[in-house]
Scaffold this motif. Structure first.
Motif, PDB file in Angstrom:
ATOM      1  N   THR A 120       0.837  -1.195   0.000  1.00  0.00           N
ATOM      2  CA  THR A 120       0.000   0.000   0.000  1.00  0.00           C
ATOM      3  C   THR A 120       0.877   1.253   0.000  1.00  0.00           C
ATOM      4  N   LYS A 121       2.095   1.120   0.496  1.00  0.00           N
ATOM      5  CA  LYS A 121       3.041   2.243   0.504  1.00  0.00           C
ATOM      6  C   LYS A 121       4.464   1.705   0.597  1.00  0.00           C
ATOM      7  N   ILE A 122       5.383   2.517   0.111  1.00  0.00           N
ATOM      8  CA  ILE A 122       6.814   2.239   0.210  1.00  0.00           C
ATOM      9  C   ILE A 122       7.419   3.358   1.035  1.00  0.00           C
ATOM     10  N   VAL A 123       7.845   3.041   2.232  1.00  0.00           N
ATOM     11  CA  VAL A 123       8.446   4.030   3.125  1.00  0.00           C
ATOM     12  C   VAL A 123       9.961   3.872   3.041  1.00  0.00           C
ATOM     13  N   CYS A 124      10.633   4.959   2.720  1.00  0.00           N
ATOM     14  CA  CYS A 124      12.079   4.920   2.524  1.00  0.00           C
ATOM     15  C   CYS A 124      12.782   5.736   3.605  1.00  0.00           C
ATOM     16  N   VAL A 125      14.036   5.395   3.833  1.00  0.00           N
ATOM     17  CA  VAL A 125      14.827   6.040   4.878  1.00  0.00           C
ATOM     18  C   VAL A 125      16.058   6.661   4.238  1.00  0.00           C
ATOM     19  N   GLY A 126      16.223   7.957   4.405  1.00  0.00           N
ATOM     20  CA  GLY A 126      17.365   8.657   3.843  1.00  0.00           C
ATOM     21  C   GLY A 126      18.519   8.762   4.825  1.00  0.00           C
ATOM     22  N   ARG A 127      19.739   8.711   4.285  1.00  0.00           N
ATOM     23  CA  ARG A 127      20.964   8.964   5.061  1.00  0.00           C
ATOM     24  C   ARG A 127      21.064   8.070   6.297  1.00  0.00           C
ATOM     25  N   ASN A 128      20.769   6.794   6.128  1.00  0.00           N
ATOM     26  CA  ASN A 128      20.825   5.864   7.257  1.00  0.00           C
ATOM     27  C   ASN A 128      22.181   5.198   7.399  1.00  0.00           C
ATOM     28  N   TYR A 129      23.130   5.579   6.537  1.00  0.00           N
ATOM     29  CA  TYR A 129      24.523   5.144   6.655  1.00  0.00           C
ATOM     30  C   TYR A 129      25.391   6.391   6.693  1.00  0.00           C
ATOM     31  N   ARG A 130      26.231   6.501   7.684  1.00  0.00           N
ATOM     32  CA  ARG A 130      27.028   7.711   7.888  1.00  0.00           C
ATOM     33  C   ARG A 130      27.871   8.054   6.657  1.00  0.00           C
ATOM     34  N   ALA A 131      28.514   7.037   6.068  1.00  0.00           N
ATOM     35  CA  ALA A 131      29.407   7.298   4.937  1.00  0.00           C
ATOM     36  C   ALA A 131      28.632   7.774   3.713  1.00  0.00           C
ATOM     37  N   HIS A 132      27.404   7.292   3.544  1.00  0.00           N
ATOM     38  CA  HIS A 132      26.593   7.763   2.422  1.00  0.00           C
ATOM     39  C   HIS A 132      26.197   9.220   2.613  1.00  0.00           C
ATOM     40  N   THR A 277       0.181   3.944  10.202  1.00  0.00           N
ATOM     41  CA  THR A 277      -0.083   2.519  10.325  1.00  0.00           C
ATOM     42  C   THR A 277       0.568   1.782   9.165  1.00  0.00           C
ATOM     43  N   LEU A 278       1.328   0.765   9.485  1.00  0.00           N
ATOM     44  CA  LEU A 278       1.924  -0.098   8.471  1.00  0.00           C
ATOM     45  C   LEU A 278       1.014  -1.295   8.244  1.00  0.00           C
ATOM     46  N   GLU A 279       0.765  -1.611   6.988  1.00  0.00           N
ATOM     47  CA  GLU A 279      -0.142  -2.690   6.618  1.00  0.00           C
ATOM     48  C   GLU A 279       0.652  -3.913   6.152  1.00  0.00           C
ATOM     49  N   PRO A 280       0.046  -5.100   6.223  1.00  0.00           N
ATOM     50  CA  PRO A 280       0.724  -6.299   5.705  1.00  0.00           C
ATOM     51  C   PRO A 280       1.128  -6.108   4.246  1.00  0.00           C
ATOM     52  N   GLY A 281       2.357  -6.447   3.943  1.00  0.00           N
ATOM     53  CA  GLY A 281       2.875  -6.284   2.590  1.00  0.00           C
ATOM     54  C   GLY A 281       3.534  -4.958   2.316  1.00  0.00           C
ATOM     55  N   ASP A 282       3.431  -3.996   3.236  1.00  0.00           N
ATOM     56  CA  ASP A 282       4.120  -2.720   3.041  1.00  0.00           C
ATOM     57  C   ASP A 282       5.625  -2.927   3.013  1.00  0.00           C
ATOM     58  N   LEU A 283       6.299  -2.059   2.285  1.00  0.00           N
ATOM     59  CA  LEU A 283       7.737  -2.187   2.057  1.00  0.00           C
ATOM     60  C   LEU A 283       8.472  -1.006   2.682  1.00  0.00           C
ATOM     61  N   ILE A 284       9.528  -1.320   3.439  1.00  0.00           N
ATOM     62  CA  ILE A 284      10.421  -0.297   3.983  1.00  0.00           C
ATOM     63  C   ILE A 284      11.779  -0.458   3.322  1.00  0.00           C
ATOM     64  N   ALA A 285      12.252   0.587   2.645  1.00  0.00           N
ATOM     65  CA  ALA A 285      13.602   0.617   2.090  1.00  0.00           C
ATOM     66  C   ALA A 285      14.498   1.277   3.129  1.00  0.00           C
ATOM     67  N   THR A 286      15.458   0.534   3.656  1.00  0.00           N
ATOM     68  CA  THR A 286      16.133   0.889   4.909  1.00  0.00           C
ATOM     69  C   THR A 286      17.345   1.805   4.762  1.00  0.00           C
TER      70      THR A 286
END
Length: 319
Positions: A120-132, A277-286
């Motif tokens: 239902t949604k793709i939640v992404c996380v920015g700058r989660n690695y210090r070197a990046h 709210t996160l739903e079953p099948g939702d995707l998190i790009a870490t």
């Protein structure tokens, strides 16, 4: 790298309440009646389930490493399947729905693999690695930096990444994808891993020049084909120290490890579920490790996550 049982309430071997549906539309949404944050898929409360937990990395997908796929059945239909050697055993529904096998199987060879999730949604996380963060001249965030990619940006393995004419600089970003297995809202960090079903590979393709130009990232991250995902969905692994690599035309561009995340997966789920709210099948790009760089027409991009698989996509101009 297989986790010991922590919470086995959503084993893929358990039957669905309705086993009559054997195939689902390719673009179908997820099932109704998702589970709320304090009740497990087997109807038990959190305290009862917590008494069984031993390993902090077991998830709703089970404690044994299991691999799932989603395949094209023709005529606009799709089906989920469990990988068993060189065969795909079809499931009656999505694997996070406690679904059973239908008894039908097809050979892996020749099967057209679709993206293994329809979120239902793709939640992404920015700058989660210090070197990046450093390689792009940014400070590390004090708390998780969230943004969205639209579900329409998803393409499967071997499908084409299309370069939009609006951008002169499009980058690859290799990431571990986390797939949610049960509805969760405002979960604690201690309970967050209970709501993971499994893991997949993600390429957070980004129009870098538009990201800088626009300030906010919706356009730069949201073009069609800018979220290659798959090819498989894997359960029962420990995600805390997995190699994450990107190759372009066989040359390694990114070579990181999830142990270097600024915010752990448990922290991310707790933080995100406190917002939405996160739903079953939702995707998190870490988040992506250092080494991001441009891709051009004719390139072949591979995202490899240790224990999960390799996602391969060619690149061409948008036609």
């Amino acid at each position: 790298m297989v986790a010991k049982p922590r919470c086995t309430s959503a084993s893929a071997a358990q039957p669905l309440l309705d086993e009559t549906v054997h195939e689902i539309p390719v673009h179908a949404g997820l099932g109704d009646d998702p589970i709320d944050h304090d009740i497990s898929p087997d109807g038990r409360g959190s305290r009862e389930r917590c008494a069984e937990r031993e390993d902090p990395h077991a998830t709703l997908g089970g404690s044994t490493m299991t691999t799932f796929a989603r395949i094209d059945r023709g005529e606009g239909r799709a089906a989920f399947a469990r990988l068993d050697g060189d065969r795909l055993r079809l499931l009656a529904g999505a694997p996070w729905e406690r679904t059973s096998e239908t008894g039908e199987e097809v050979p892996l060879a020749g099967a057209r693999l679709l993206a293994p999730v329809t979120p239902t949604k793709i939640v992404c996380v920015g700058r989660n690695y210090r070197a990046h963060a450093a390689e792009l001249g940014n400070d590390v965030p004090a708390e998780p930096l969230l943004f969205f990619k639209p579900p329409s940006s998803i393409v499967a393995a071997d499908e084409t990444i299309e370069l939009p004419e609006e951008s002169s600089r499009v980058d690859h970003e290799a990431e571990l994808g986390v797939v949610i297995g049960a509805r969760c809202r405002r979960v604690s960090e201690e309970r967050a891993l209970d709501f993971i079903f499994g893991y997949t590979c993600v390429d957070d393709v980004t129009a870098r020049d538009l990201q800088k130009k626009d300030g906010q990232w919706t356009r730069a991250k949201g073009f069609d084909t800018f979220c290659p995902t798959g090819p498989l969905l894997v359960t029962g692994i420990d995600p805390s120290a997995l190699a994450v690599r990107c190759r372009v035309n066989g040359e390694i561009r990114q070579d990181g490890n999830t142990r270097d995340m600024l915010f752990s997966i448990a922290r991310l789920i707790a933080y995100i579920s406190g917002v939405m709210t996160l739903e079953p099948g939702d995707l998190i790009a870490t988040g992506t490790p250092h080494g991001v760089g441009p891709i051009v027409a004719g390139d072949v991009v591979e995202v490899e996550v240790e224990g999960v698989g390799t996602l391969r996509n060619p690149v061409r101009p948008r036609g």
